[in-house]
Design a protein around this motif. Sequence first.
Motif, short mmCIF file in Angstrom:
data_model
loop_
_atom_site.label_atom_id
_atom_site.label_comp_id
_atom_site.label_asym_id
_atom_site.label_seq_id
_atom_site.Cartn_x
_atom_site.Cartn_y
_atom_site.Cartn_z
N THR A 220 -8.23 9.07 -4.67
CA THR A 220 -6.92 8.80 -4.33
C THR A 220 -6.94 8.93 -3.46
OG1 THR A 220 -5.82 10.47 -5.71
CG2 THR A 220 -4.43 10.15 -3.90
N SER B 187 1.26 -1.10 -0.39
CA SER B 187 -0.12 -0.03 0.27
C SER B 187 0.67 1.29 0.20
CB SER B 187 -0.92 0.12 1.51
OG SER B 187 -2.13 -1.74 0.91
N GLU B 188 2.10 1.06 0.64
CA GLU B 188 2.79 2.28 0.57
C GLU B 188 3.44 2.55 -0.10
OE1 GLU B 188 5.63 2.12 4.21
OE2 GLU B 188 3.59 1.94 5.84
N ARG C 82 2.34 1.82 -3.82
CA ARG C 82 1.67 1.98 -5.13
C ARG C 82 0.58 3.18 -4.41
NH1 ARG C 82 2.02 1.02 -9.20
NH2 ARG C 82 -0.04 1.19 -9.45
N PHE C 83 0.89 3.96 -2.76
CA PHE C 83 0.13 5.16 -3.05
C PHE C 83 0.86 6.15 -3.07
CE2 PHE C 83 -1.42 8.15 0.17
CZ PHE C 83 -2.80 8.65 -0.02
N SER D 121 -8.95 4.90 -2.85
CA SER D 121 -7.78 3.70 -3.37
C SER D 121 -6.93 3.36 -2.45
CB SER D 121 -6.83 3.91 -4.19
OG SER D 121 -5.65 5.46 -4.05
N ARG D 122 -6.40 4.12 -1.23
CA ARG D 122 -5.54 3.63 -0.16
C ARG D 122 -6.62 2.66 1.36
NH1 ARG D 122 -0.88 3.08 2.20
NH2 ARG D 122 -0.53 4.14 4.82
N THR E 283 -7.66 -0.48 -1.17
CA THR E 283 -6.53 -1.95 -1.56
C THR E 283 -6.67 -2.68 -0.53
OG1 THR E 283 -5.64 -0.15 -3.31
CG2 THR E 283 -4.61 -1.83 -2.68
#
Length: 77
Positions: A55, A11-12, A14-15, A58-59, A62
């Motif tokens: 945005t 996650s980190e 991709r974010f 998505s965080r 996901t």
Amino acid sequence: MPQEEAIEKGSEIRFLRVVLTSLTAIGGLIPLALNPNPQISPLALVLIGGLISSTVLSRIGTAVKYKLIPPTTVSNN
């Protein structure tokens, strides 16, 4: 790697890419949002709002999605 750690690390990574892409698009839409034309400005504001909400989602989305999917095992046949 444990599932929790993989979700957090993925996650980190991709974010950051998602945030940078969204900020670039929002930066390009700001001149349109400040345009006095009553047909263009509302559309730009809606697009900016959509980028911000997607945005943030998505965080959260996901991480939740990968938490709900059961882990699979890989066999070496």
